[in-house]
Design a protein around this motif. Structure first.
Motif, PDB file in Angstrom:
ATOM      1  N   UNK A 344       0.836  -1.205   0.000  1.00  0.00           N
ATOM      2  CA  UNK A 344       0.000   0.000   0.000  1.00  0.00           C
ATOM      3  C   UNK A 344       0.876   1.262   0.000  1.00  0.00           C
ATOM      4  N   UNK A 345       0.228   2.394  -0.256  1.00  0.00           N
ATOM      5  CA  UNK A 345       0.913   3.694  -0.197  1.00  0.00           C
ATOM      6  C   UNK A 345       1.523   3.883   1.189  1.00  0.00           C
ATOM      7  N   UNK A 346       0.735   3.619   2.226  1.00  0.00           N
ATOM      8  CA  UNK A 346       1.200   3.813   3.604  1.00  0.00           C
ATOM      9  C   UNK A 346       2.405   2.936   3.919  1.00  0.00           C
ATOM     10  N   UNK A 347       2.340   1.656   3.558  1.00  0.00           N
ATOM     11  CA  UNK A 347       3.437   0.748   3.887  1.00  0.00           C
ATOM     12  C   UNK A 347       4.724   1.146   3.166  1.00  0.00           C
ATOM     13  N   UNK A 348       4.613   1.614   1.923  1.00  0.00           N
ATOM     14  CA  UNK A 348       5.794   2.109   1.217  1.00  0.00           C
ATOM     15  C   UNK A 348       6.367   3.332   1.912  1.00  0.00           C
ATOM     16  N   UNK A 349       5.487   4.247   2.362  1.00  0.00           N
ATOM     17  CA  UNK A 349       5.943   5.493   2.982  1.00  0.00           C
ATOM     18  C   UNK A 349       6.716   5.271   4.282  1.00  0.00           C
ATOM     19  N   UNK A 350       6.304   4.279   5.061  1.00  0.00           N
ATOM     20  CA  UNK A 350       6.914   4.106   6.390  1.00  0.00           C
ATOM     21  C   UNK A 350       8.049   3.073   6.401  1.00  0.00           C
ATOM     22  N   UNK A 351       8.244   2.371   5.280  1.00  0.00           N
ATOM     23  CA  UNK A 351       9.181   1.240   5.254  1.00  0.00           C
ATOM     24  C   UNK A 351      10.590   1.571   5.774  1.00  0.00           C
ATOM     25  N   UNK A 352      11.250   2.675   5.306  1.00  0.00           N
ATOM     26  CA  UNK A 352      12.625   2.898   5.777  1.00  0.00           C
ATOM     27  C   UNK A 352      12.702   3.404   7.208  1.00  0.00           C
ATOM     28  N   UNK A 353      11.568   3.813   7.799  1.00  0.00           N
ATOM     29  CA  UNK A 353      11.622   4.405   9.145  1.00  0.00           C
ATOM     30  C   UNK A 353      10.749   3.641  10.142  1.00  0.00           C
ATOM     31  N   UNK A 354      10.655   2.320   9.948  1.00  0.00           N
ATOM     32  CA  UNK A 354       9.786   1.510  10.808  1.00  0.00           C
ATOM     33  C   UNK A 354      10.184   1.596  12.286  1.00  0.00           C
ATOM     34  N   UNK A 355      11.494   1.743  12.554  1.00  0.00           N
ATOM     35  CA  UNK A 355      11.945   1.800  13.955  1.00  0.00           C
ATOM     36  C   UNK A 355      11.300   2.957  14.697  1.00  0.00           C
ATOM     37  N   UNK A 356      11.164   4.086  13.998  1.00  0.00           N
ATOM     38  CA  UNK A 356      10.600   5.264  14.670  1.00  0.00           C
ATOM     39  C   UNK A 356       9.086   5.132  14.881  1.00  0.00           C
ATOM     40  N   UNK A 357       8.473   4.162  14.199  1.00  0.00           N
ATOM     41  CA  UNK A 357       7.036   3.938  14.361  1.00  0.00           C
ATOM     42  C   UNK A 357       6.748   2.695  15.215  1.00  0.00           C
ATOM     43  N   UNK A 358       7.775   2.175  15.892  1.00  0.00           N
ATOM     44  CA  UNK A 358       7.552   0.932  16.654  1.00  0.00           C
ATOM     45  C   UNK A 358       7.940   1.096  18.117  1.00  0.00           C
ATOM     46  N   UNK A 359       7.359   0.239  18.935  1.00  0.00           N
ATOM     47  CA  UNK A 359       7.638   0.232  20.366  1.00  0.00           C
ATOM     48  C   UNK A 359       7.766  -1.217  20.811  1.00  0.00           C
ATOM     49  N   UNK A 360       8.967  -1.563  21.323  1.00  0.00           N
ATOM     50  CA  UNK A 360       9.241  -2.934  21.771  1.00  0.00           C
ATOM     51  C   UNK A 360       8.931  -3.964  20.675  1.00  0.00           C
TER      52      UNK A 360
END
Length: 498
Positions: A344-360
């Motif tokens: 999806x558009x969203x998954x492509x947008x966040x792919x390189x910065x997944x660490x900043x969008x994750x917790x534990x």
């Protein structure tokens, strides 16, 4: 020998040729010149039947002709040697020479003896010595070029079209090629020689035709023209108002690159600096090595380099290293290297910065939704973030690629052909975004084959020629003439650059 008059060709709404005239004399080398996209290759593809013309007339040896395919034109004596050589790497030299034209005896069995005899006869004419048993993939590019020419002569070619024939040749191979062209000329063969290399054009050609924006703008005998006239003819067009005004004054140096080299890619001793908030244009002809420089810098391809970011020496051996040090790269080929098309558009947008969008180890989906919605709104991507990126137009796909690197917080963005294949409206939106990013202190390196784009957006331009930096042009001296002069191997006068 050949007359092409009033040739028109459009692909959909895109008018590629609008009334081109081109004449070729017997036993002549005629240089066909123009910027990338001027229509040179399209014109020749129409001649040999790869494309059908929309309008116009073609006469070969005083007869009206219209070939339906390349085989038909080859049978008539017109051969096109494309920039991407048509060699079968797993087959031998002999097999390549006779592919599709195998000689057989009366029992239908391959007559290898006769084929070898014919091949050696042509090689002798070319003064070319190579084993017929050699596997073509093991031949040098120069040898492969000679094999293609030998194939042309075996069809009794009267006209040979060569598209950028020396792009991958060594100096020694170029000398050999030029000797060969002159030999064949004496035997009555004519050449259409497509090249950007000025020195070669003046050495090998008898006549020059320049195309610009799908039209013929100049025809001269080579002896009656000069370097400056050719460059002016190639680039003489006005810039439109599509480029937003640059408002940023570049600040301190944020990155120094020294002695970047990559022997495999032919990159030699590249050194340059990048300032905060700057758009640094990288220009040069196709095949000059601009993309290869950036791939080595970003750690995709190996190579030697010394890099300082904000005064500190850093090691970039992989793309992960580059991202860790605040670099982002928008690749030339967005579909193969920049996007995952069935995401999806969203998954492509966040792919390189997944660490900043994750917790534990768990992704915070609400955060990714907010980010994707906000940046889609900012970039004017009107489709739902859940839509597959494959469903988007080229312009919107490019915006998604930009969005994913903005999401990483990259402070140095490398944009390789950022507006290739997208419409004028989307281009302007991307230019405005580039301006906004630099206003926030992001530094941009922009590779572009479109000279108006380089001129309209760059604060400074580095020109690459054959794997080396040929020169640097400061803002007030950035003109098409100055860039093309450097890109084709010329030198600038002291008054033309800082």
């Amino acid at each position: 020998m050949l007359e092409m008059a009033g040739i028109h060709k459009a692909f959909g709404q895109n008018k590629v040729l609008t009334g081109v005239d081109f004449n070729l004399k017997e036993a002549s080398v005629h240089a066909l010149m123009g910027e990338n996209g001027a229509g040179k290759s399209t014109l020749m593809k129409i001649l040999v039947g790869i494309h059908a013309k929309d309008k116009g007339e073609i006469k070969f040896q005083n007869k009206n002709v219209e070939y339906k395919d390349a085989q038909m034109s080859e049978d008539a004596g017109i051969t096109f040697i494309h920039q991407e050589l048509n060699i079968w790497p797993e087959l031998t030299v002999l097999e390549n020479l006779f592919i599709g034209k195998e000689m057989k005896n009366k029992f239908g069995i391959l007559n290898e003896k006769k084929m070898k005899k014919e091949a050696l006869k042509v090689f002798e004419k070319l003064n070319f010595n190579i084993s017929l048993k050699k596997v073509a993939g093991k031949c040098s590019i120069g040898e492969q070029q000679m094999i293609e020419i030998a194939k042309a002569l075996m069809t009794n070619a009267k006209i040979i079209i060569m598209d950028e024939p020396t792009a991958a040749l060594t100096d020694k191979e170029i000398t050999q090629l030029f000797k060969l062209i002159k030999t064949l000329q004496k035997q009555g063969v004519s050449f259409v020689y497509i090249s950007h290399r000025m020195a070669e054009i003046f050495e090998i050609s008898d006549e020059i035709t320049v195309m610009r924006d799908g039209k013929t703008v100049l025809y001269k005998e080579t002896k009656d023209t000069n370097y400056d006239e050719i460059v002016k003819s190639m680039v003489g067009r006005d810039l439109t108002e599509q480029f937003p005004k640059r408002t940023v004054t570049p600040g301190e140096t944020v990155m120094e690159v020294k002695s970047l080299s990559n022997d495999v890619q032919g990159i030699k001793d590249i050194s340059f600096s990048l300032k905060q908030g700057e758009i640094l244009g990288f220009s040069g002809l196709m095949g000059a090595g601009r993309t290869e420089i950036m791939r080595s810098l970003f750690g995709i391809d190996k190579g030697h380099k010394d890099i300082e970011i904000k005064g500190k020496s850093v090691s970039i051996k992989t793309p992960e290293d580059a991202m860790k040090h605040g670099l982002g790269l928008i690749t030339e080929n967005r579909k193969d290297e920049g996007l995952i098309l069935d995401f999806s558009i969203e998954h492509n947008m966040v792919l390189p910065s997944l660490k900043s969008f994750s917790n534990k180890g768990f992704i915070k989906e609400q955060s990714t939704h907010v980010f994707a919605d906000q940046i889609s709104k900012r970039l004017n991507i009107k489709t739902d973030r859940k839509a597959l990126v494959s469903s988007l137009s080229g312009g919107n796909q490019q915006k998604v690629v930009l969005a994913k690197w903005i999401g990483t917080g990259a402070q140095i963005l490398i944009l390789d052909e950022p507006t290739r294949g997208i419409d004028v409206g989307a281009k302007r939106e991307i230019y405005q975004l580039m301006n906004e990013l630099t206003e926030r202190g992001v530094s941009i390196i922009m590779i572009s084959s479109e000279l108006p784009e380089v001129i309209g957006m760059s604060d400074r331009v580095i020109v690459v020629q054959e794997g080396s930096i040929k020169g640097e042009v400061e803002h007030e001296y950035i003109t098409e003439e100055n860039i093309m002069t450097l890109a084709t191997g010329g030198e600038l006068h002291a008054t033309n650059h800082s």
